[in-house]
Design an enzyme around this catalytic site. Structure first.
Site, short mmCIF file in Angstrom:
data_model
loop_
_atom_site.label_atom_id
_atom_site.label_comp_id
_atom_site.label_asym_id
_atom_site.label_seq_id
_atom_site.Cartn_x
_atom_site.Cartn_y
_atom_site.Cartn_z
N CYS B 102 0.83 -1.19 0.00
CA CYS B 102 0.00 0.00 0.00
C CYS B 102 0.88 1.26 0.00
O CYS B 102 1.52 1.55 -0.99
CB CYS B 102 -0.96 -0.03 1.20
SG CYS B 102 -2.32 1.14 1.01
N HIS B 217 -3.73 -5.58 1.03
CA HIS B 217 -3.02 -5.81 2.29
C HIS B 217 -2.98 -7.29 2.66
O HIS B 217 -3.89 -7.78 3.32
CB HIS B 217 -3.71 -5.05 3.42
CG HIS B 217 -3.52 -3.57 3.35
ND1 HIS B 217 -2.48 -2.94 3.98
CD2 HIS B 217 -4.24 -2.62 2.73
CE1 HIS B 217 -2.57 -1.63 3.76
NE2 HIS B 217 -3.63 -1.41 3.00
N GLU B 219 -1.16 -8.63 4.92
CA GLU B 219 -1.00 -8.73 6.37
C GLU B 219 -2.33 -8.54 7.09
O GLU B 219 -2.41 -8.73 8.30
CB GLU B 219 0.05 -7.73 6.86
CG GLU B 219 -0.43 -6.29 7.07
CD GLU B 219 -0.76 -5.53 5.78
OE1 GLU B 219 -0.61 -6.10 4.68
OE2 GLU B 219 -1.18 -4.37 5.87
#
Lengths: 1003, 261
Positions: B102, B217, B219
């Site tokens: 990002c 994302h 994560e």
């Protein structure tokens, strides 16, 4: 060109699609019926730092533009072939300009320049190039109404020739270090005039108390001995006004109230609503918990946020605040400072430095369709909506805190002053090294260290301002813009310093500025000495009292022992945080403020904190007349349900939800919208505490002002019930429910009421409004003690009235309950959407003919006083059964029933994968079909259960559940009543209505 | 051998904790380090196998997302008078890896680390405001056309959340665009383009596969309970406690050459 400044214009390459300009053009067409032709948006940077041509070109090309996206114009006048007009929007002097400051940071990085990087040399501005010759006056009105806020922005507009000189918002103030002495030996009339003229917001009793303090022999003697003026200094008077403001002292919640209810022929006296109901409730709950060996309630009401125990290693810190007045005059600035300010509460609780886990927001606005002419100073509800939305987006997203849930309600009476509730939960370890974190120890000699933002004239009189109604003369200095990035960096530093054990304690610098923050902490050590010349300023020219009272944002006050001071300061420097030592704590019993050794203020702490006179108020209640509506004989339920799905109260909040980052940190387990299609609305949010365990926290909000005029008690009890039932719906457990684990609950109560002090001319219904507040507090006590759910912190905001041109718009008395509860294992939580075809659908909890103020009756414009009543015993029984069903993993889905009633909840449960439902209803007792479908009776759920679990589920529920039908894959919701089909609608069509209701109006 | 992963933070980066958690769950040893610890020379980035630029709002996305941070990396001097960009180039020469998520991806494009067709670390692509002009938080389906980088080995499709206002990939010119296509550097593709990104691009790698940047994302999907439809998936019994995003971190931890630093 004048070389005192440089300009750089940055535009998007013409080959790239840019809808911003088109959107602006669309607004001009829609609201002014003007065809502006093409509009191009760009950026202007005005630089007052001396740069060589080479440096300037390098900075323009590499620093503020992107060669893939932009082209730049350096030191060229504004102009564009084929374009005729231009609008340039700048910040006014002293208004936060993060973009300018970041550009400056880049300039220094790139050119290896060293300068005082906290003083501003680059000013960012927005440019709009307009193709056609739109009249200047239209441009001005348009810019003021749609592009900016004239309280914080400077607008230039017109032909390119007329804009050849850029506007440079440098702050230029004459240096004025003067301290004024103010005559206090005055008549009553003069005292009141003084209070008014100085914006002190103190009433006659309070002004007399100030006068008496200064005229007392003790004070005179002390002041003479210490070479102080007989009269108070400007700073002293300001400190007293701030400390005694309604905002800080909660005088009305501590007032003596004579309550009379003529219809019930009762009257009694309440000595402090806070002590009698709120604090007392928590005391009762605490002793009940401790009697049962539960010791999770750690700290209540005495710190910036409440503290409860999550487990043996961690505390949960949780606070909800409001920021109404600022949001009324500058919605973006009001909301963003509200959120960032509220973030500082958990950050400044106990020793400080909690890790912020989530934000939540509840907003009360005028309806988007508001069509009355706007009064002077009043902003249209749509404008407030969009500004507040953007403020929440930036406040949360840029801080890296997920906005996990919230609520928006609409009522005409919020059209003057909106309510903006901001909540933040955080996790703090139980210990930093060996220090217990919940304590706030301060010893004489500890240093006062201010970190974060610098001080300017912004926000002076915020605390006293929020304690008054808003009118057309409200001070502009009350408006401020928050800087999430400055706060994020300061917050990261604070946590690092706390974890290393370097900090004794922390508090936030909010309303009232240093005066409030240090004034409160000084009561712990019983004294403090502040040296204002050490406070870092944004610009020179502030008077000493302004430095002490300014509410400039992003500041925290740290208490640091002499031994740790150097380490704290060097860590701050390393992490790019500005820190200044601005004084030390003492045990003198005095708050002493110096400016270059000159005494600016010297006040007795006991008088400051306990000298405010008690208020005596009257409350009077008469029961409203009972009205029963005539329900039409023939109605089309398909049309009614579709219309309800798109109404303001019920329709989708996706427009907001998607613009808020609701899952940064990777811990959000139940988000606002779930299911395969990410479109099924949920009840409580669930957030994991860490990646190492499955423990979580459920968060919910209950708010029901729509019932407050008919039955304030049940408006408050209903809101409390809503907060509980949302957590029960996702699988939460009540405290003391026989579970083995410690399951904390922590509720913030937040009262936002109109002026409730009776005055024959200006507030003739003040006694009734106060009676509503008394009843609301009494419901709080009953609900809290009955369910053993404690209040841990709260807030009251007392003057939510908007006055202009002789018109007053007052909010309805409103209470928000924001609940957080521990979830033992997030894997066992339950979402609201149906899971698979064939599952049986039940309604849990009993329905009554309670359609008063329901969304159905609002739609049909029917008036009825039979509003939903909370039946505590029944509610608790139902919740315990829901808990058992959840523990035995019988619930495939559970969704609480609220606005729109059972059928709306059921439709929402179908959204997750566009399933269908076959529902069969039978009339029973005296329940009408409209009540079965649309009544908003409390303490109810729509749940689904696998066929194989049917018997077990029904054995648990007995009479508390009724089967409604089953889930299927037809994609159609069919409802039959007494064998006649009354609803047959596609889930997708209902979803379409629900999705577009609000969105169509606000975009 | 223990794989050491550097997770950079500071100045508004805000996804460092979940990125560190991802590496821990993937079996590596993450260390969260403030940028100023690198600039001051306290931490040497060469003692790590993977350098991570997590998501967030570095410098509040002022001027343009990732811009101010990228310029810091490009221009601010380390104690040895080199820049952090020089050191990142050295990291690549040492055959190590760089990941940007990002805001981190935005930084990598502005540094010229991605896609780096010219090999000269010049900016060739950028991430502009989403075509709707709005921030978007929603889950998207991504296709992996080929494993051009070990980060996405053995993956076919993956669902992840996007959470950005500036994710629309713009390529400088046709030449670079064709090179990105021809050299298969457009390695993560939106199934339904949510932001107007050219080439439906959600993630890029460079020729070596050592640098990987993506807007979604990974994560944020370490546990299946992050997924918006976990409730139904669990009831259907098609559930594995790990989220699909974890695979990206496991892939790279596995791919780290088994040689000591």
């Amino acid at each position: 060109m004048n070389k005192n400044y440089h300009t750089i214009q940055v535009f998007l390459k013409e080959t790239l699609e840019d809808r911003t300009g088109d959107k602006v053009g669309g607004l001009l067409k829609k609201h002014f019926s003007i065809d502006s032709g093409k509009i191009i948006k760009g950026k202007l940077y005005v630089i007052t730092y001396p740069l060589s041509d080479k440096e300037l070109t390098f900075f323009a090309e590499e620093g503020v533009s992107d060669k893939v996206l932009n082209y730049v114009k350096i030191n060229l006048p504004l102009s564009q072939n084929g374009f005729q007009k231009c609008i340039v929007i700048a910040k006014l002097p002293g208004v936060t300009d993060d973009e300018g400051m970041s550009a400056q940071q880049s300039l220094f990085d790139m050119c290896e320049l060293s300068s005082d990087s906290s003083l501003q040399h680059i000013f960012s501005q927005d440019i709009y190039l307009i193709e056609k010759d739109v009249p200047d006056l239209t441009l001005k009105t348009f810019a003021e109404d749609f592009l900016c806020n004239k309280l914080i922005n400077h607008i230039s507009r017109g032909s390119f020739e007329s804009l050849s000189q850029p506007y440079i918002p440098e702050v230029k103030l004459a240096v004025d270090k003067s301290v004024e002495e103010i005559e206090i030996d005055l008549s009553d009339e003069e005292l009141l005039r003084l209070s008014r003229n100085k914006l002190l917001s103190l009433d006659l009793e309070e002004m007399r108390a100030v006068k008496n303090y200064y005229l007392s022999d003790d004070t005179k003697k002390y002041r003479a001995e210490n070479n102080l003026s007989v009269n108070p200094t400007d700073c002293e008077l300001e400190i007293v006004a701030q400390t005694w403001s309604e905002h800080c002292k909660h005088k009305e919640f501590n007032a003596v109230i004579d309550y009379a209810d003529e219809s019930r022929n009762t009257s009694y006296r309440v000595n402090s609503l806070f002590k009698t109901y709120i604090k007392a409730a928590t005391d009762v709950v605490q002793s009940a918990l401790e009697k049962n060996g539960r010791y999770w309630l750690v700290k209540v009401f005495s710190d910036n946020a409440g503290i409860v125990k999550i487990n043996n290693d961690n505390y949960f810190v949780w606070k909800v605040e409001t920021h109404n007045s600022p949001s009324a005059i500058d919605p973006y600035g009001g909301a963003i400072t509200g959120i960032l300010g509220n973030n500082r509460d958990p950050l400044g609780t106990g020793i400080g430095g909690a890790k912020l886990l989530f934000n939540t927001n509840v907003l009360c606005f005028g309806p988007p369709s508001y069509s009355l002419p706007l009064l002077q100073g009043q902003l249209h509800p749509k404008r407030i909506f969009e500004g507040v939305r953007k403020g929440i987006e930036d406040g949360g997203n840029k801080s890296g805190i997920p906005t996990v849930n919230g609520s928006v309600i609409f009522d005409d009476r919020y059209s003057g002053k909106p309510l903006v509730y901001c909540g933040t939960g955080g996790v703090m370890p139980k210990k930093y090294l060996t220090k217990p974190t919940e304590l706030k120890p301060i010893s004489p000699g500890n240093k006062i260290v201010s970190i974060g933002g610098r001080v300017g004239k912004d926000g002076i009189h915020g605390a006293t301002f929020s304690s008054r109604e808003i009118d057309e003369h409200s001070p502009r200095s009350a408006v401020q813009i928050g800087s999430p990035i400055v706060q994020k960096i300061a917050g990261d530093f604070l946590r690092a310093a706390c974890e290393r054990g370097l900090i004794e304690t922390t508090t936030d610098c909010g309303a009232g500025g240093l005066s409030s923050a240090i004034g409160e902490l000084a009561s712990i050590s019983n004294g403090a000495v502040v040296r204002l010349e050490n406070v870092l300023l944004k610009y020179s020219g502030l008077k000493p009292w302004e430095i002490f009272l300014s509410e400039s944002q992003e500041r925290m006050i740290l208490v640091v022992s002499e031994d740790n001071l150097n380490e704290v300061l060097s860590l701050a420097k390393h992490l790019a945080v500005e820190a200044a030592v601005i004084g030390e704590f003492a045990d003198t019993g005095r708050l002493t403020v110096l400016y270059n050794e000159k005494v600016v203020a010297d006040i007795d702490i006991e008088f400051l904190h306990n000298g405010v006179p008690k208020k005596y108020l009257s409350a009077e209640w008469t029961e409203p007349e009972k009205i029963a509506a005539d329900f039409p004989k023939q109605v089309n339920y398909n049309q009614l349900l579709t219309a309800l799905m798109r109404c303001d109260a019920i329709s989708s909040r996706e427009y907001l939800i998607r613009q808020y980052d609701h899952e940064v940190k990777g811990k959000t387990i139940i988000k606002p919208l779930m299911g395969k299609l990410q479109n099924a609305p949920q009840d409580a949010a669930v957030v994991r505490v860490s990646f190492e365990s499955y423990e979580g926290i459920a968060v919910s909000n209950g708010i029901m002002p729509k019932y407050v005029d008919i039955d304030p008690y049940n408006s408050s009890a209903g809101a409390f019930d809503e907060a509980i039932r949302q957590i029960i719906a996702i699988g939460g457990k009540l405290p003391l429910s026989g579970e083995q684990e410690d399951i904390f609950w922590s509720v913030n109560d937040n009262f936002c009421v109109p002026d409730s002090v009776y005055h024959p001319e200006s507030n003739p219904d003040g006694k009734r409004k106060l009676a509503q507040l008394v009843q609301m507090c009494s419901a709080l006590y009953d609900m809290s003690t009955f369910f053993s759910i404690p209040m841990t912190s709260g807030k009251d905001s007392m003057k939510n009235d908007f006055k202009s041109a002789g018109v007053k718009i007052s909010v309805p008395p409103t209470v928000l309950y924001s609940a957080a509860a521990k979830i033992v294992d997030i894997r066992d939580t339950i979402t609201g959407d149906f899971k698979s075809s064939g599952d049986l659908i039940y309604q849990v909890g009993a329905t009554y003919n309670e359609l008063g103020e329901s969304e159905l009756y609002k739609l049909l414009k029917l008036k009825d006083t039979a509003i939903p009543v909370v039946r505590m015993e029944g509610a608790k029984r139902v919740y315990k059964k829901m808990m058992e069903a959840a523990s035995r993993k019988l619930l495939q889905s559970a969704h609480d029933i609220s606005d729109g009633g059972m059928i709306v909840a059921l439709a929402e449960s179908c959204f997750g994968f566009d399933c269908g439902a076959e529902i069969v209803l039978e009339s029973e007792n005296e329940l009408t079909i409209q009540s079965l479908l649309f009544s908003e009776s409390h303490s109810r759920f729509v749940v689904s259960v696998n066929e194989k679990d049917r018997n077990t589920f029904e054995e648990i529920m007995l009479d508390d559940a009724r089967m409604l039908g089953s889930v299927n894959d037809t994609g159609i919701i069919r409802v039959a009543h007494n064998n006649i089909e009354i609803i047959n609608l596609q889930t997708e069509a209902l979803h379409f209505a629900w999705s577009n209701g609000l969105t169509e109006q606000v975009i | 051998m223990e794989v050491k992963s550097l997770v950079i933070t500071g100045y508004g980066i805000n996804c460092e904790e979940e990125v560190a958690a991802a590496y821990r769950l993937a079996g590596a040893i993450p260390e969260i380090v403030h940028l100023n610890d690198i600039f001051s020379g306290k931490v040497d980035i060469h003692s790590f196998h993977i350098i991570n630029f997590p998501g967030g709002f570095s410098f509040g996305d002022d001027i343009a997302s990732g811009k101010v941070l990228a310029n810091k990396i490009k221009f601010q001097k380390l104690p040895d008078n080199s820049t952090l960009l020089d050191q990142l180039k050295k990291v690549l020469a040492e055959k190590k890896y760089i990941l940007g998520i990002c805001n981190g991806f935005q930084v990598l494009t502005r540094l010229g680390l991605l896609p780096n067709i010219s090999g000269k670390f010049e900016q060739e692509v950028s991430l502009a405001h989403n075509i709707q002009g709005k921030f978007i938080d929603e889950w998207v389906t991504l296709k992996v056309p080929n494993a051009a980088t070990p980060f996405i080995a053995d993956m076919d499709t993956v669902e992840l959340p996007i959470r950005h206002g500036e994710g629309r990939l713009i390529v400088l010119d046709e030449k670079i665009k064709h090179a990105v296509i021809d050299e298969k550097l457009n390695c993560l593709i939106y199934a339904n383009n949510p932001n107007g990104s050219m080439l439906d691009c959600a993630g890029l790698t460079d020729r070596t596969g050592q640098v990987f940047g993506l807007m979604p994302h990974p994560e944020a999907f370490l546990s299946v309970y992050n997924h918006p439809d976990w409730g139904r998936r669990k009831k259907q019994g098609t559930i594995n406690e790990n989220g699909d995003g974890l695979k990206i971190f496991k892939n790279i931890v596995e791919a780290i050459p088994k040689n000591p630093l």
